[in-house]
Design an enzyme around this catalytic site. Structure first.
Site, PDB file in Angstrom:
ATOM      1  N   HIS B 516      45.504  43.081  39.357  1.00  0.00           N
ATOM      2  CA  HIS B 516      46.085  41.739  39.352  1.00  0.00           C
ATOM      3  C   HIS B 516      47.484  41.804  39.956  1.00  0.00           C
ATOM      4  O   HIS B 516      48.453  42.048  39.263  1.00  0.00           O
ATOM      5  CB  HIS B 516      46.161  41.206  37.920  1.00  0.00           C
TER       6      HIS B 516
HETATM    7  C1  LIG Z   1      37.485  44.991  39.886  1.00  0.00           C
HETATM    8  C2  LIG Z   1      38.212  43.698  39.770  1.00  0.00           C
HETATM    9  C3  LIG Z   1      38.007  42.885  38.660  1.00  0.00           C
HETATM   10  C4  LIG Z   1      38.683  41.667  38.552  1.00  0.00           C
HETATM   11  N1  LIG Z   1      38.432  40.876  37.458  1.00  0.00           N
HETATM   12  C5  LIG Z   1      39.092  39.709  37.315  1.00  0.00           C
HETATM   13  C6  LIG Z   1      38.852  38.862  36.192  1.00  0.00           C
HETATM   14  O1  LIG Z   1      38.009  39.139  35.346  1.00  0.00           O
HETATM   15  N2  LIG Z   1      39.568  37.712  36.084  1.00  0.00           N
HETATM   16  C7  LIG Z   1      40.500  37.359  37.005  1.00  0.00           C
HETATM   17  O2  LIG Z   1      41.131  36.313  36.832  1.00  0.00           O
HETATM   18  N3  LIG Z   1      40.721  38.131  38.101  1.00  0.00           N
HETATM   19  C8  LIG Z   1      40.049  39.292  38.272  1.00  0.00           C
HETATM   20  N4  LIG Z   1      40.275  40.066  39.382  1.00  0.00           N
HETATM   21  C9  LIG Z   1      41.202  39.565  40.415  1.00  0.00           C
HETATM   22  C10 LIG Z   1      40.516  38.551  41.326  1.00  0.00           C
HETATM   23  O3  LIG Z   1      39.425  39.140  41.959  1.00  0.00           O
HETATM   24  C11 LIG Z   1      41.527  38.033  42.337  1.00  0.00           C
HETATM   25  O4  LIG Z   1      42.579  37.421  41.612  1.00  0.00           O
HETATM   26  C12 LIG Z   1      40.985  36.991  43.297  1.00  0.00           C
HETATM   27  O5  LIG Z   1      39.809  37.396  43.925  1.00  0.00           O
HETATM   28  C13 LIG Z   1      42.066  36.667  44.322  1.00  0.00           C
HETATM   29  O6  LIG Z   1      41.636  35.697  45.239  1.00  0.00           O
HETATM   30  P1  LIG Z   1      42.284  35.666  46.686  1.00  0.00           P
HETATM   31  O7  LIG Z   1      41.566  34.618  47.440  1.00  0.00           O
HETATM   32  O8  LIG Z   1      43.742  35.585  46.560  1.00  0.00           O
HETATM   33  O9  LIG Z   1      41.989  37.114  47.268  1.00  0.00           O
HETATM   34  P2  LIG Z   1      40.576  37.811  47.562  1.00  0.00           P
HETATM   35  O10 LIG Z   1      39.513  37.199  46.741  1.00  0.00           O
HETATM   36  O11 LIG Z   1      40.751  39.266  47.475  1.00  0.00           O
HETATM   37  O12 LIG Z   1      40.334  37.447  49.087  1.00  0.00           O
HETATM   38  C14 LIG Z   1      41.214  37.869  50.107  1.00  0.00           C
HETATM   39  C15 LIG Z   1      40.392  38.143  51.356  1.00  0.00           C
HETATM   40  O13 LIG Z   1      41.256  38.252  52.479  1.00  0.00           O
HETATM   41  C16 LIG Z   1      40.772  39.242  53.340  1.00  0.00           C
HETATM   42  N5  LIG Z   1      41.883  39.706  54.191  1.00  0.00           N
HETATM   43  C17 LIG Z   1      42.970  40.402  53.788  1.00  0.00           C
HETATM   44  N6  LIG Z   1      43.773  40.643  54.840  1.00  0.00           N
HETATM   45  C18 LIG Z   1      43.195  40.095  55.928  1.00  0.00           C
HETATM   46  C19 LIG Z   1      43.546  40.032  57.299  1.00  0.00           C
HETATM   47  N7  LIG Z   1      44.689  40.567  57.750  1.00  0.00           N
HETATM   48  N8  LIG Z   1      42.696  39.390  58.137  1.00  0.00           N
HETATM   49  C20 LIG Z   1      41.550  38.825  57.692  1.00  0.00           C
HETATM   50  N9  LIG Z   1      41.170  38.869  56.388  1.00  0.00           N
HETATM   51  C21 LIG Z   1      41.983  39.497  55.524  1.00  0.00           C
HETATM   52  C22 LIG Z   1      40.247  40.293  52.394  1.00  0.00           C
HETATM   53  O14 LIG Z   1      39.310  41.143  53.043  1.00  0.00           O
HETATM   54  C23 LIG Z   1      39.631  39.451  51.288  1.00  0.00           C
HETATM   55  O15 LIG Z   1      38.265  39.222  51.491  1.00  0.00           O
HETATM   56  C24 LIG Z   1      39.602  41.271  39.540  1.00  0.00           C
HETATM   57  C25 LIG Z   1      39.814  42.080  40.658  1.00  0.00           C
HETATM   58  C26 LIG Z   1      39.118  43.284  40.795  1.00  0.00           C
HETATM   59  C27 LIG Z   1      39.354  44.108  42.004  1.00  0.00           C
END
Ligand SMILES: Cc1cc2nc3c(=O)[nH]c(=O)nc-3n(C[C@H](O)[C@H](O)[C@H](O)COP(=O)(O)OP(=O)(O)OC[C@H]3O[C@@H](n4cnc5c(N)ncnc54)[C@H](O)[C@@H]3O)c2cc1C
Lengths: 237, 589
Positions: B516
């Site tokens: 996180h």
């Molecule tokens: C094992 C695990 C368990 C988790 N469990 C929980 C939970 O139970 N509850 C909770 O609240 N949160 C949990 N989380 C955290 C949660 O997954 C994240 O908070 C959430 O997915 C974030 O959303 P986001 O859209 O910010 O990022 P993400 O969902 O990670 O999406 C970001 C995307 O951007 C892409 N990207 C990055 N850089 C670039 C670039 N330069 N060019 C193109 N694409 C790019 C990445 O490949 C990725 O697919 C967990 C995380 C993990 C790893």
């Protein structure tokens, strides 16, 4: 090398010898496990072919795994559970070659908290670690690790685990952790990877494997012992 | 020379939770949207199928669904005066990759946040006085209130079908829910999951010591559910393969099943997977981002995608990296405390204790979201006067699966191998679980992100350098919170208790810490202390928006996704109802 001309004890033939021992030790409930081990070992009068490990390395890891997971009434030995096959395949594969690992320099000697910082791939690291351990046991006990008596093997591993074994180049404690980790992976992973033969570890702890669709039973099973035949990926394929 | 594509209304960098939410909201408002995702496309039917998906070695230990560190990783160091070393393999945490991002393999724990956390600096100043907050504790207000976000929390829960029990419905206290939560406009979409044995033991023990346990809100849905987008989730099967895995029964909400089918059918949306954004094209004079440059990872080709608007949905590290390399905003300087980009990087402060019990735990019958929680010691739910720290967290029995390579604790003093170890493992495998604390990570002056001067990623960009250690504040908080864990643990009639592990040591990349990550592009109402305004719009380039945990000024003691998804909906609402009518700054500096 002290025993250069003596043929390296073949760990699988060793495993074949171990089978009757394991079988006698195995209590009734685990009989199927022993049978499986016997059948698995029977055709392998010749050494099991290795993808990448040398005979010395295979013998070393076999001796480690049998010390870490000795045969007793709970499971067959690490080798009989297929752990050498497991690590051989892992080291020969993508992971062993350093896949999913950042490998650009510079390589710093820095705080241990920052994690693994060597330029070696896992395959290279295991090679270096095995050579370093054998050099150390040769100096300390006059023999390579796999030729030590069981009590000496346990003692040597303990020295490494506690970081008391002085290796040239690599840290004995960290190498021990890598070997221990590989043992646990091979022992507990799905049998598809070559270890955990006959799901020995899953039977040991009572892990039912997969697939697990418990929704209908989650309440009924709560607080109760679940005794079901474990199932692995191959059982569903 | 980059190949130039036809301009679109909006380009999104990253297609995880925030990217897919933004894509849906913008296409609904009539915009043409391109979603660029660094990793591969993923289809639950192909990629999360039985039996292969239940492979602990492949998914949990070898991180099959995660970002490959050879593609990109971070460098780490504890303090600004040290040389950082690369995280060569994931140890402390992994990062997501591919369509769905970390939302594919999250656990589904879905929290709102305490109203006071969103106005933290103001709240603590009012309650404890200005002098109570140490200078190095660089906490701030979010610039948005709980009441403003409430409809957006609600939308995300409805998107996911979140299971749970309300504790505060429109100001009315509800028996069985979380008595500390902010007022909700509605119940959870689906009823709580079946409580596991560990959950029952925890609940009973917590009540015994006067705490207020309730079912943890979970987006592993308890019954089949169709969301407002028309997408159907199946009932959770309690398979114990949630975090790090894709869900084969479609019962864990993810971008892949909750939103992607709608987006894929929408001609206004175009998904481009394997598209690694290298930099933003920034017109410094006009203060506009005119598009992005990305690498097609299958051909190596460099491509420019022009757009009227750019939304960074690329997880905190990449969001910050793209801002820094484009030179948008003043980089944070930990010595002077001036500058904003990279500032207030936070994690989460975790600890636990293992309980060895009489009861059969059946750890393999589990859901990603832990069964129950206690919020009595969250945030400022208790009096901090004289304690010497701020913050807190929730307590919970952590048992999300009995996958045996990793989940097989033995009592303290047991050797790690040999016959004695085997016996203890056999005896205790089905008779143990942990009670954990999931604590706040409050911003500290020396914790921040910038670009590493030495190490590069697979396409030649500098790696992000993470300067982070557990702060004095968070260490004291962790000791306090771990004592509360012990109180519950002692009331649980365990046969043996493990050794508690408050976070008093250094952050490391060897043991699991938390995935996180927050901060680095924080939100606020003052451009000298924040990167984006309260609508997540960049102060400098008004057609640039930043999503995700990056905008949190500090990390509350909850898993972040409920809050960051609500903020994405909140920002999308501002964009579609205000910004599009008159593109330009929505707040005056
Ligand atoms: C094992 C695990 C368990 C988790 N469990 C929980 C939970 O139970 N509850 C909770 O609240 N949160 C949990 N989380 C955290 C949660 O997954 C994240 O908070 C959430 O997915 C974030 O959303 P986001 O859209 O910010 O990022 P993400 O969902 O990670 O999406 C970001 C995307 O951007 C892409 N990207 C990055 N850089 C670039 C670039 N330069 N060019 C193109 N694409 C790019 C990445 O490949 C990725 O697919 C967990 C995380 C993990 C790893």
């Amino acid at each position: 090398m002290a025993n250069k001309d003596v043929p390296r004890r073949d760990f699988l033939k060793g495993a074949g010898v171990a089978v009757p021992l394991a079988a006698t030790a195995l209590a009734g409930g685990l009989a199927s496990c022993a049978e499986e081990t016997t059948t698995a070992a029977a055709p392998a009068a010749a050494p099991e072919p290795m993808l990448t490990l040398t005979a010395t390395e295979a013998a070393f890891l076999s001796a480690c795994y049998d010390t870490i997971i000795p045969a007793d009434d709970l499971s067959p030995s690490g080798t009989d559970c297929g752990l050498v096959t497991y690590i051989d395949r892992q080291l020969a594969g993508a992971w062993g070659g350093g896949a999913r690992m950042y490998r650009s320099g510079p390589f710093l000697q820095t705080k241990p908290e920052y994690g693994y910082q060597l330029p070696l791939s896992p395959r290279e690291y295991f090679a270096a670690g095995i050579a370093a351990t054998n050099a150390w046991t040769t100096k300390t006990y006059g023999k390579e690790f796999d030729r030590l008596e069981p009590t000496q093997r346990a003692e040597a591993l303990t020295q490494m685990e506690q970081g008391k074994a002085e290796f040239a180049g690599i840290e004995s404690k960290i190498f021990f952790d890598a070997v221990l980790q590989s043992a646990m992976e091979g022992f507990f992973a799905d049998p598809i990877y070559g270890g955990n033969r006959n799901k020995a570890s899953w039977r040991m702890v009572g892990y039912p494997g997969l697939p697990a669709t418990w929704a209908a039973k989650a309440e009924e099973y709560r607080g109760k012992k679940v005794s079901i035949e474990p199932q692995s990926i191959a059982d569903f394929s | 020379m980059a190949t130039k594509m036809k301009s679109v209304d909006a380009v999104l960098v990253g297609m995880g939770w925030t990217g897919s939410i933004m894509a849906r909201e913008l296409t609904k408002a009539g915009l043409t949207v391109v979603g660029l995702e660094r990793g591969a496309n993923r289809s639950p039917k192909e990629d999360f199928a039985l039996p292969g998906i239940r492979d602990e070695l492949k998914y949990r230990l070898r991180h099959q669904l995660m970002l490959d560190t050879a593609t990109e990783t971070l460098t780490m160091r504890h303090m600004p005066n040290e040389t950082a070393a690369p995280m060569r393999r994931w140890g402390a945490f992994p990062m997501g990759d591919g369509v769905g991002g970390a939302g594919t393999h999250w656990n589904g724990v879905t929290w709102r946040t305490l109203p006071s956390e969103l106005v933290l600096k103001t709240h603590l100043t009012e309650r404890y006085g200005r002098n109570a907050i140490p200078a190095d504790l660089t906490i701030q207000d979010f610039g948005v209130t709980y009441d403003e976000l409430e409809p957006h929390f609600d939308r995300f829960e409805k998107l996911c079908g979140t299971s749970g029990k309300a504790g505060n419905l429109k100001g009315q206290f509800q028996e069985g829910g979380n008595p500390f939560e902010g007022a909700r406009s509605d119940e959870y979409p689906t009823k709580p999951l079946i409580m596991s044995q560990a959950g029952l033991i925890f609940t009973e023990a917590a009540k015994k010591v006067g705490m207020h346990p309730f079912p943890t809100p979970s987006s592993n849905v308890s019954t089949a559910y169709t969301n407002p987008e028309g997408q159907t989730l199946g009932a959770c099967q309690y398979c114990g393969h949630c975090e790090y895995f894709g869900c084969e029964s479609n019962s864990k909400a993810s971008p892949n099943i909750c939103l992607m089918p709608v987006l894929n059918a929408d001609p206004k949306f175009e998904l481009r997977a394997n598209s690694y954004v290298k930099n933003l094209v920034y017109d410094r004079q006009a203060k506009k981002v005119t598009g992005v440059i990305y690498i097609n990872r299958q051909t190596g080709e460099e491509i420019e995608q022009p757009a009227d608007m750019v939304v960074l949905c690329a997880y905190p590290f990449n969001n910050v990296s793209l801002l820094l390399s484009a030179g948008i905003g003043v980089p944070y300087d930990p010595n002077s405390g001036k500058g904003v980009v990279g500032k207030n990087f936070c994690l989460q402060t975790m600890s636990n204790v293992q309980l060895f019990v009489e009861q059969e735990i059946n750890p393999f019958i589990g859901t990603g979201a832990n069964p129950a929680s206690v919020d009595d010691f969250q945030g400022d739910n208790f009096d901090h006067a004289g304690l010497g720290f701020f913050g807190g967290g929730y307590l919970y029995p952590s048992m999300s699966g009995g996958r045996p390579i990793q989940v097989r604790a033995t009592p303290p003093g047991t050797p790690r191998w040999g016959s004695e170890w085997k016996k203890a493992t056999t005896d205790w495998y089905n008779h143990n679980f942990a009670i954990s604390a999931h604590g706040t990570s409050y911003a500290w002056r020396t914790n921040y992100l910038d670009l590493d001067p030495t190490y590069k990623d697979a396409i030649g960009r500098p790696l992000v350098r993470m300067t982070f250690n557990y702060s004095e504040n968070d260490r004291k908080m962790s000791v306090f919170l771990t004592d509360r864990v012990m109180e519950v643990a002692r009331a649980a009639n365990a046969k043996i208790l493990g050794n508690p592990n408050p976070r008093t040591g250094n952050f490391d990349n060897i043991s699991g810490q938390s995935s996180h990550h927050t901060g680095g592009a924080i939100m606020g109402t003052d451009p000298s202390t924040s990167v984006v305004n309260r609508y997540l719009q960049n102060w400098e380039a008004s057609n640039l928006f930043v999503m995700g945990g990056a905008v949190f000024p500090q990390n509350p003691g909850y898993n972040p996704t409920g809050l960051l998804a609500a903020l994405a909906y909140w920002s999308a609402q501002a964009i579609t109802t205000q910004y599009l009518k008159a593109p330009g700054p929505m707040m005056q500096a």
